[in-house]
Motif scaffolding. Structure first.
Motif, PDB file in Angstrom:
ATOM      1  N   GLY A 111      61.946  43.830  57.963  1.00 45.07           N
ATOM      2  CA  GLY A 111      60.783  42.986  58.238  1.00 45.07           C
ATOM      3  C   GLY A 111      59.686  43.702  58.993  1.00 45.07           C
ATOM      4  N   ASP A 112      59.793  45.033  59.097  1.00 51.36           N
ATOM      5  CA  ASP A 112      58.825  45.804  59.885  1.00 51.36           C
ATOM      6  C   ASP A 112      57.817  46.564  59.014  1.00 51.36           C
ATOM      7  N   ALA A 113      57.801  46.303  57.730  1.00 48.71           N
ATOM      8  CA  ALA A 113      56.898  47.043  56.849  1.00 48.71           C
ATOM      9  C   ALA A 113      55.445  46.668  57.122  1.00 48.71           C
ATOM     10  N   PRO A 114      54.536  47.639  57.034  1.00 48.79           N
ATOM     11  CA  PRO A 114      53.100  47.318  57.127  1.00 48.79           C
ATOM     12  C   PRO A 114      52.701  46.374  55.999  1.00 48.79           C
ATOM     13  N   LEU A 115      51.517  45.795  56.102  1.00 48.45           N
ATOM     14  CA  LEU A 115      51.080  44.825  55.099  1.00 48.45           C
ATOM     15  C   LEU A 115      50.900  45.448  53.718  1.00 48.45           C
ATOM     16  N   VAL A 116      50.382  46.683  53.674  1.00 45.40           N
ATOM     17  CA  VAL A 116      50.113  47.342  52.392  1.00 45.40           C
ATOM     18  C   VAL A 116      51.098  48.496  52.211  1.00 45.40           C
ATOM     19  N   ILE A 117      51.749  48.519  51.033  1.00 43.79           N
ATOM     20  CA  ILE A 117      52.811  49.505  50.775  1.00 43.79           C
ATOM     21  C   ILE A 117      52.503  50.231  49.470  1.00 43.79           C
ATOM     22  N   PRO A 118      51.684  51.303  49.531  1.00 43.99           N
ATOM     23  CA  PRO A 118      51.333  52.057  48.305  1.00 43.99           C
ATOM     24  C   PRO A 118      52.482  52.943  47.837  1.00 43.99           C
ATOM     25  N   GLY A 132      62.018  37.619  49.320  1.00 42.50           N
ATOM     26  CA  GLY A 132      60.701  37.095  49.674  1.00 42.50           C
ATOM     27  C   GLY A 132      59.917  38.033  50.570  1.00 42.50           C
ATOM     28  N   ALA A 133      60.408  39.278  50.702  1.00 41.98           N
ATOM     29  CA  ALA A 133      59.765  40.223  51.625  1.00 41.98           C
ATOM     30  C   ALA A 133      58.443  40.758  51.090  1.00 41.98           C
ATOM     31  N   ILE A 134      58.251  40.682  49.766  1.00 37.82           N
ATOM     32  CA  ILE A 134      56.993  41.170  49.199  1.00 37.82           C
ATOM     33  C   ILE A 134      56.298  40.049  48.433  1.00 37.82           C
ATOM     34  N   LEU A 135      55.011  40.194  48.322  1.00 38.34           N
ATOM     35  CA  LEU A 135      54.161  39.153  47.761  1.00 38.34           C
ATOM     36  C   LEU A 135      54.224  39.131  46.223  1.00 38.34           C
ATOM     37  N   PRO A 136      54.359  37.947  45.617  1.00 37.77           N
ATOM     38  CA  PRO A 136      54.212  37.854  44.165  1.00 37.77           C
ATOM     39  C   PRO A 136      52.727  37.983  43.813  1.00 37.77           C
ATOM     40  N   VAL A 137      52.281  39.214  43.677  1.00 39.32           N
ATOM     41  CA  VAL A 137      50.834  39.487  43.594  1.00 39.32           C
ATOM     42  C   VAL A 137      50.175  38.846  42.380  1.00 39.32           C
ATOM     43  N   SER A 138      50.969  38.579  41.343  1.00 43.32           N
ATOM     44  CA  SER A 138      50.376  37.966  40.149  1.00 43.32           C
ATOM     45  C   SER A 138      49.787  36.590  40.450  1.00 43.32           C
ATOM     46  N   ASP A 139      50.238  35.957  41.532  1.00 43.57           N
ATOM     47  CA  ASP A 139      49.701  34.647  41.920  1.00 43.57           C
ATOM     48  C   ASP A 139      48.305  34.743  42.532  1.00 43.57           C
ATOM     49  N   TYR A 140      47.897  35.960  42.892  1.00 49.05           N
ATOM     50  CA  TYR A 140      46.674  36.097  43.694  1.00 49.05           C
ATOM     51  C   TYR A 140      45.627  37.026  43.072  1.00 49.05           C
ATOM     52  N   VAL A 141      45.818  37.402  41.796  1.00 48.52           N
ATOM     53  CA  VAL A 141      44.872  38.339  41.184  1.00 48.52           C
ATOM     54  C   VAL A 141      43.492  37.722  40.965  1.00 48.52           C
ATOM     55  N   ASP A 142      43.380  36.406  41.107  1.00 43.20           N
ATOM     56  CA  ASP A 142      42.049  35.794  41.027  1.00 43.20           C
ATOM     57  C   ASP A 142      41.157  36.266  42.168  1.00 43.20           C
ATOM     58  N   MET A 143      41.758  36.805  43.225  1.00 46.47           N
ATOM     59  CA  MET A 143      40.985  37.372  44.329  1.00 46.47           C
ATOM     60  C   MET A 143      40.525  38.795  44.001  1.00 46.47           C
ATOM     61  N   MET A 144      40.959  39.320  42.843  1.00 42.05           N
ATOM     62  CA  MET A 144      40.763  40.736  42.520  1.00 42.05           C
ATOM     63  C   MET A 144      40.007  40.879  41.198  1.00 42.05           C
ATOM     64  N   PRO A 145      38.704  40.706  41.210  1.00 41.08           N
ATOM     65  CA  PRO A 145      37.934  40.726  39.957  1.00 41.08           C
ATOM     66  C   PRO A 145      37.981  42.059  39.216  1.00 41.08           C
ATOM     67  N   VAL A 172      54.219  44.034  42.022  1.00 39.30           N
ATOM     68  CA  VAL A 172      53.580  45.312  42.326  1.00 39.30           C
ATOM     69  C   VAL A 172      52.265  45.365  41.562  1.00 39.30           C
ATOM     70  N   LEU A 173      51.223  45.871  42.219  1.00 41.32           N
ATOM     71  CA  LEU A 173      49.931  46.096  41.581  1.00 41.32           C
ATOM     72  C   LEU A 173      49.910  47.553  41.124  1.00 41.32           C
ATOM     73  N   PRO A 174      50.089  47.819  39.853  1.00 43.73           N
ATOM     74  CA  PRO A 174      50.166  49.211  39.391  1.00 43.73           C
ATOM     75  C   PRO A 174      48.792  49.855  39.281  1.00 43.73           C
ATOM     76  N   GLY A 175      48.766  51.180  39.337  1.00 48.26           N
ATOM     77  CA  GLY A 175      47.556  51.889  38.979  1.00 48.26           C
ATOM     78  C   GLY A 175      47.304  51.682  37.495  1.00 48.26           C
ATOM     79  N   GLY A 358      51.818  52.154  42.163  1.00 46.54           N
ATOM     80  CA  GLY A 358      50.828  51.232  42.704  1.00 46.54           C
ATOM     81  C   GLY A 358      51.154  50.716  44.086  1.00 46.54           C
ATOM     82  N   VAL A 359      50.784  49.470  44.325  1.00 48.49           N
ATOM     83  CA  VAL A 359      50.815  48.906  45.671  1.00 48.49           C
ATOM     84  C   VAL A 359      51.674  47.647  45.715  1.00 48.49           C
ATOM     85  N   MET A 360      52.619  47.606  46.647  1.00 52.03           N
ATOM     86  CA  MET A 360      53.275  46.355  47.017  1.00 52.03           C
ATOM     87  C   MET A 360      52.568  45.812  48.259  1.00 52.03           C
ATOM     88  N   ILE A 361      52.629  44.508  48.432  1.00 48.96           N
ATOM     89  CA  ILE A 361      52.026  43.879  49.605  1.00 48.96           C
ATOM     90  C   ILE A 361      53.092  43.034  50.288  1.00 48.96           C
TER      91      ILE A 361
END
Length: 543
Positions: A111-118, A132-145, A172-175, A358-361
């Motif tokens: 539970g000590d991971a930084p917020l952004v995990i590239p 549940g330690a990482i964010l289901p980023v697909s739910d939030y891609v509307d914030m990422m135009p 994971v948000l891939p490159g 890519g990036v985990m959050i």
């Protein structure tokens, strides 16, 4: 029992509700207050092409994979310019590259991971989904135009589909690359091929013939001595044989479109044919047996000293080898080049994904005041044209110039031999073009830092190769994932051990069927059954 008048009861209920709402608002515990808190620093209007600028400066904890060739420096222009441009101050947790996967797992699990995990490759996120330690980023891609724009513009939906877990989400948000980007291949002594009138091989059979001629002409040599414990060569060769190997062996499964099911790679006739081919090279003294055990420095030393004539590598190792050979053989006394990956029995095929690491959050970000601002920042830095050019090239006017769309390194800046006279290095001295921030992008951006030799290689691969389609996903449930891990790990270990034995001749190819039976005794059928049942279920649910 006395009954209160209905009007009085209504007034009491209303008063109670108002007091609850007021208390929530005053304490910041209401949903509206929470939403407002999570949008601190976020731009109200943020669209494709906009430069992200936090409306309120904030610090962003990030995990940083520290490369030994260009170690992290807090005074890098990259770090300072990120803060200046965006208002975001990076707060890195520095981890040596060699320890990164293990340290990342420990930090996430505790539970000590930084917020952004590239620096997370697709597939590496699966172990952290159920907790549940990482964010289901697909739910939030509307914030990422910018992310959404590139996915749609480049038709990456099917490839992203392969990242989805059993719950239908990806974590994971891939490159994102516009096109498949081949890099690893064989580097050969082109001067010796030309001198002895030997054609550059275009297939593995032609490579065998070329190696045989070189051995006849230079009997004391070993034509092909490899690095990466031969895993890169098996990876690039396997596609042309219709199979997978080495770095690309993965979970050991190969999808057969004609059967619409997965089979175990190491049990197939195609895999056997590949083993037979490389065993022939070893048995005839054309491929160095030590290729499978020697460290990279030993393999490199053989190549740069002229004891071997072929080695696996990429655009960066080509430059390093050339620099070393200028010292060992003398400038002008040799020539080397990357060749187009040889084709195999199945033809001139190329595997590859347009998705990169890519990036985990961290899941903790949902309770962070700067949630939306962080998503916008990630979108700008990793997925906007402006952010990608910045992370790769640096600051226009300081590290490079740009005229009529053509980028050029500043006179005193070098990168990967692109400007040999430069006294400063773009990565070491400035922090740009490193592996934590600079990946993905348009083909134009990718090619902008390639040498003429590399551009020729890329064009040859594009002209010659047919890209095989991506395989469908197998989104295991948490229970099945644990079970298949227990099954697949020893199966892969045993396959790796016997792959080596078959190629080196320590086990006869005639025993291949016996090897398959040995895998069966280790739970192979159960592994295949779970995998195919999961795939079929996923397919039915998504038709």
């Amino acid at each position: 029992m006395k009954h209160r008048p209905r009007k009085l009861v209504g007034k009491m209920v209303l008063a109670t509700m108002m007091s609850v709402v007021l208390a929530a608002c005053s304490s910041g515990g209401g949903s509206e207050g929470k939403v407002e808190a999570e949008t601190l620093g976020a731009m109200e209007s943020y669209n494709v092409g906009d430069t992200f600028k936090a409306t309120e400066p904030f610090k962003l904890p990030i995990l940083y994979s520290d490369h030994p060739s260009y170690p992290y420096n807090k005074d890098w222009l990259l770090i300072k310019k990120i803060t200046e441009l965006t208002g975001v101050t990076l707060d890195p947790t520095i981890v040596p590259m060699s320890d990164y996967p293990q340290k990342r797992s420990l930090l996430i699990s505790s539970g000590d991971a930084p917020l952004v995990i590239p620096k997370t490759y697709p597939g590496e996120e699966s172990a952290f989904v159920s907790s549940g330690a990482i964010l289901p980023v697909s739910d939030y891609v509307d914030m990422m135009p910018n992310f959404k724009d590139k996915v749609e513009k480049w038709g990456l939906e099917d490839e992203l589909e392969g990242l989805r877990q059993e719950d239908g989400k990806y974590y994971v948000l891939p490159g994102l690359h516009e096109e498949v980007w081949p890099d690893y291949t064989l580097i050969v002594r082109t001067d010796l091929f030309e001198k002895n009138n030997i054609a550059i091989p275009t297939t593995w059979e032609e490579l065998y013939d070329a190696a045989k001629k070189l051995k006849e002409i230079y009997p004391e040599s070993i034509p092909f001595s490899d690095r990466f414990e031969f895993n890169s060569t098996l990876n690039i060769a396997a596609t042309g044989f219709g199979t997978k190997g080495g770095w690309g062996f993965g979970n050991g499964l190969t999808y057969k479109a004609d059967q619409d099911e997965f089979v175990y790679t190491a049990t197939t006739p195609e895999y056997k044919e590949m083993l037979t081919y490389f065993n022939k090279l070893v048995s005839e003294g054309l491929l160095d047996k030590e290729s499978f055990t020697q460290d990279d420095d030993q393999a490199t030393q053989k190549f740069v000293s002229g004891k071997s004539f072929m080695i696996n590598g990429n655009s960066q190792t080509l430059v390093l080898h050339r620099n070393d050979m200028n010292k060992t053989l003398g400038e002008g006394n040799f020539s080397i080049a990357k060749i187009t990956v040889p084709g195999g029995p199945k033809g001139q095929l190329m595997s590859g994904s347009r998705l990169e690491n890519g990036v985990m959050i961290s899941g903790k970000i949902k309770d962070n005041d700067y949630f939306k601002a962080t998503m916008q920042f990630i979108d700008w830095l990793y997925y906007s044209d402006e952010g990608q050019e910045f992370a790769k090239w640096g600051v226009e006017g300081e590290t490079y110039t740009k005229q009529d769309g053509v980028r050029k390194l500043a006179d005193d800046v070098n990168y990967n031999g692109l400007n040999p006279k430069g006294t400063k290095d773009l990565r070491i001295d400035y922090g740009f073009s490193g592996g934590v921030f600079a990946y993905g992008g348009t083909t134009d951006l990718l090619h902008s830092m390639f040498s003429e030799d590399e551009l020729k290689f890329q064009q040859a691969m594009k002209d010659t190769k047919e890209v095989i389609p991506a395989e469908p996903p197998i989104p295991y449930s948490d229970i099945d994932r644990e079970q298949v891990t227990l099954l697949s790990t020893p199966l892969k270990d045993y396959s790796d051990q016997n792959t080596l034995k078959f190629i080196l001749g320590d086990r006869e190819i005639s025993e291949f069927d016996t090897f398959v039976q040995e895998l069966e005794k280790q739970g192979l059928s159960q592994y295949i059954q779970i995998s195919n049942e999961t795939y079929k279920k996923y397919k039915e649910n998504n038709q």
